[in-house]
Design a protein around this motif. Structure first.
Motif, short mmCIF file in Angstrom:
data_model
loop_
_atom_site.label_atom_id
_atom_site.label_comp_id
_atom_site.label_asym_id
_atom_site.label_seq_id
_atom_site.Cartn_x
_atom_site.Cartn_y
_atom_site.Cartn_z
N ILE A 50 0.84 -1.20 0.00
CA ILE A 50 0.00 0.00 0.00
C ILE A 50 0.88 1.25 0.00
CG2 ILE A 50 -1.96 -1.15 1.08
CD1 ILE A 50 -1.21 0.22 3.69
N LYS A 51 0.28 2.33 -0.46
CA LYS A 51 1.01 3.58 -0.67
C LYS A 51 1.73 4.06 0.60
CE LYS A 51 0.34 8.09 -2.79
NZ LYS A 51 -0.63 8.98 -3.45
N GLN A 52 1.04 4.02 1.74
CA GLN A 52 1.64 4.51 2.99
C GLN A 52 2.88 3.69 3.38
OE1 GLN A 52 -1.59 3.81 2.56
NE2 GLN A 52 -2.74 5.65 3.02
N ASP A 53 2.83 2.39 3.14
CA ASP A 53 3.98 1.54 3.45
C ASP A 53 5.17 1.88 2.56
OD1 ASP A 53 2.51 0.25 5.40
OD2 ASP A 53 2.06 -1.50 4.14
N VAL A 113 5.72 4.76 1.02
CA VAL A 113 6.22 6.09 1.41
C VAL A 113 7.07 5.98 2.67
CG1 VAL A 113 5.51 8.37 2.25
CG2 VAL A 113 4.38 7.37 0.26
N ALA A 114 6.65 5.16 3.63
CA ALA A 114 7.43 4.97 4.85
C ALA A 114 8.79 4.35 4.54
CB ALA A 114 6.65 4.11 5.84
N GLU A 163 11.01 7.07 3.01
CA GLU A 163 11.50 8.00 4.03
C GLU A 163 12.60 7.37 4.88
OE1 GLU A 163 7.95 9.21 6.08
OE2 GLU A 163 7.32 10.52 4.45
N TYR A 220 7.45 3.57 -6.70
CA TYR A 220 6.37 4.51 -6.37
C TYR A 220 5.85 5.17 -7.64
CZ TYR A 220 3.85 8.38 -4.27
OH TYR A 220 2.87 9.28 -3.92
N TYR A 251 2.06 4.58 -8.59
CA TYR A 251 1.15 5.64 -8.12
C TYR A 251 1.13 6.92 -8.95
CZ TYR A 251 0.76 2.62 -4.11
OH TYR A 251 0.53 1.54 -3.31
#
Length: 58
Positions: free
Chosen positions: A2-5, A7-8, A11, A45, A49
């Motif tokens: 998933i996108k949040q994972d 992005v984490a 980072e 990413y 996305y």
């Protein structure tokens, strides 16, 4: 993934790269490896996305 994972992970890898560059220099093997890993995550990413704009639209 998933996108949040993703992005984490991006980072976290960016922070690791910055720390490696500060500690060992930008051209150290560790910094280069982290940079390549970050590139891979960013490419993933973008592939998943970010919608591609047709080149004829430019």
């Amino acid at each position: 993934m998933i996108k949040q994972d993703l992005v984490a992970l991006i980072e976290k890898k960016r922070a690791e790269l910055i720390q490696a560059a500060i500690s060992n220099g930008l051209t150290s093997s560790v910094a280069i490896r982290y940079s390549q890993e970050l590139d891979h995550l960013l490419n993933e990413y973008n592939r998943v996305y970010i919608k591609k704009i047709p080149s004829s639209a430019c």
